[in-house]
Design a protein around this motif. Structure first.
Motif, PDB file in Angstrom:
ATOM      1  N   ASN A 151      88.420  37.729  50.595  1.00 39.10           N
ATOM      2  CA  ASN A 151      87.591  38.586  51.343  1.00 39.10           C
ATOM      3  C   ASN A 151      87.122  38.261  52.558  1.00 39.10           C
ATOM      4  OD1 ASN A 151      87.652  40.439  49.096  1.00 39.10           O
ATOM      5  ND2 ASN A 151      85.580  39.758  48.349  1.00 39.10           N
ATOM      6  N   LEU A 152      86.908  36.829  52.924  1.00 38.30           N
ATOM      7  CA  LEU A 152      86.472  36.177  54.079  1.00 38.30           C
ATOM      8  C   LEU A 152      87.636  36.208  54.972  1.00 38.30           C
ATOM      9  CD1 LEU A 152      84.522  34.727  55.857  1.00 38.30           C
ATOM     10  CD2 LEU A 152      85.222  32.559  54.600  1.00 38.30           C
ATOM     11  N   ALA A 153      88.761  36.055  54.566  1.00 40.09           N
ATOM     12  CA  ALA A 153      89.989  36.075  55.415  1.00 40.09           C
ATOM     13  C   ALA A 153      90.186  37.419  56.036  1.00 40.09           C
ATOM     14  CB  ALA A 153      91.260  35.522  54.765  1.00 40.09           C
ATOM     15  N   ASP A 184      80.160  25.690  55.724  1.00 40.03           N
ATOM     16  CA  ASP A 184      80.586  24.651  56.866  1.00 40.03           C
ATOM     17  C   ASP A 184      81.269  25.041  58.016  1.00 40.03           C
ATOM     18  OD1 ASP A 184      81.658  22.857  58.124  1.00 40.03           O
ATOM     19  OD2 ASP A 184      82.481  21.376  56.358  1.00 40.03           O
ATOM     20  N   PRO A 185      80.503  25.115  59.073  1.00 37.55           N
ATOM     21  CA  PRO A 185      81.323  25.671  60.500  1.00 37.55           C
ATOM     22  C   PRO A 185      82.779  25.245  60.738  1.00 37.55           C
ATOM     23  CG  PRO A 185      79.056  25.041  60.712  1.00 37.55           C
ATOM     24  CD  PRO A 185      79.506  24.645  59.329  1.00 37.55           C
ATOM     25  N   ALA A 186      82.880  24.048  60.350  1.00 46.14           N
ATOM     26  CA  ALA A 186      84.212  23.515  60.791  1.00 46.14           C
ATOM     27  C   ALA A 186      85.293  23.849  59.910  1.00 46.14           C
ATOM     28  CB  ALA A 186      84.069  21.837  60.680  1.00 46.14           C
ATOM     29  N   GLU A 204      81.087  26.107  48.346  1.00 43.93           N
ATOM     30  CA  GLU A 204      81.376  25.982  49.899  1.00 43.93           C
ATOM     31  C   GLU A 204      80.918  27.423  50.312  1.00 43.93           C
ATOM     32  OE1 GLU A 204      81.979  23.844  51.828  1.00 43.93           O
ATOM     33  OE2 GLU A 204      82.784  22.275  50.522  1.00 43.93           O
ATOM     34  N   PHE A 205      80.491  28.461  49.653  1.00 40.88           N
ATOM     35  CA  PHE A 205      80.262  29.810  50.089  1.00 40.88           C
ATOM     36  C   PHE A 205      78.700  30.060  50.059  1.00 40.88           C
ATOM     37  CE2 PHE A 205      84.559  30.744  48.411  1.00 40.88           C
ATOM     38  CZ  PHE A 205      85.021  31.463  49.434  1.00 40.88           C
ATOM     39  N   ASN A 206      78.423  30.570  51.099  1.00 43.93           N
ATOM     40  CA  ASN A 206      77.044  31.424  51.385  1.00 43.93           C
ATOM     41  C   ASN A 206      76.835  32.567  50.555  1.00 43.93           C
ATOM     42  OD1 ASN A 206      76.024  29.482  53.267  1.00 43.93           O
ATOM     43  ND2 ASN A 206      77.167  30.355  54.659  1.00 43.93           N
TER      44      ASN A 206
END
Ligand SMILES: Cc1cc2nc3c(=O)[nH]c(=O)nc-3n(C[C@H](O)[C@H](O)[C@H](O)COP(=O)(O)O)c2cc1C
Length: 185
Positions: A21-23, A161-163, A152-154
């Motif tokens: 979904n994020l991708a 993690d922005p990196a 790792e998900f909000n």
């Protein structure tokens, strides 16, 4: 470019579904059209040669082939099962491989993975490459794996993690630019 995207998991709360979904959001933000599929759309029985002889390739496998055929690029988020490819995806590749031509032949594929393990899911992506290579897909060499994915998900589905998010953005952008060149050759 039109991108076919899916997660090889049926679980509602799947972390690979979250990752794909994020991708999809990232690729849409880059201006691409994304066909984001739920693997339930490709429901099919376990491969059985007698069933194939009697009834042909099941509708779910035909639908998967159609969706892949309609796309210019293909991104799949794959859970690691016992250091290997989940049966769901292997079975789908097996059924689809009974179709001629095979939709994955001469097409690029980008594998990503989300896993609860500290080491991520790359161990499972190595064997996942094998059946895709067998049917003539061009696998992007890099593998992106989100380790300890449950943490790792909000809430909104972005990465904390922005990196890591930057790595995912690069993983997708580079794959799509290579695919544009591949498809234009
Ligand atoms: C049969 C089975 C085998 C698994 N083997 C592994 C494994 O080898 N490595 C790993 O990191 N996680 C393994 N797991 C845990 C999965 O990574 C975890 O269940 C994950 O949430 C599955 O992906 P999903 O959430 O997208 O469905 C396994 C889970 C199952 C059900």
């Amino acid at each position: 470019m039109k991108v076919f995207a899916t997660a090889a998991s049926l679980r509602k709360a799947s972390i690979n579904r979250k990752l794909i979904n994020l991708a999809a959001d990232i690729m849409r933000a880059e201006g691409h059209e994304v066909d984001l599929a739920d693997f339930h759309e490709f429901d099919m029985p376990i491969y059985d040669g007698d069933l194939q002889d009697a009834e042909g390739v099941p509708a779910g496998a035909v639908e998967l082939a159609r969706r892949v055929n309609e796309a210019d690029a293909c991104v799949i988020s794959v859970p690691e099962y016992n250091f290997s490819i989940p049966g769901l995806l292997k079975n789908a590749i097996d059924w689809v491989s009974r179709l001629d031509p095979n939709p994955f032949t001469d097409r690029t594929v980008r594998l990503i993975s989300a896993s609860p393990a500290r080491v991520g899911g790359n161990r499972g992506l190595w064997p996942t490459r094998i059946p895709f290579e067998c049917v003539g897909a061009w696998l992007y060499p890099g593998m992106f794996s989100l380790a300890q994915a449950f943490q790792e998900f909000n809430e909104d589905g972005t990465l904390k993690d922005p990196a890591l998010n930057e790595r995912l953005v690069f993983a997708l952008k580079d794959y799509l630019s290579v695919t544009a060149a591949f498809n234009a050759r």
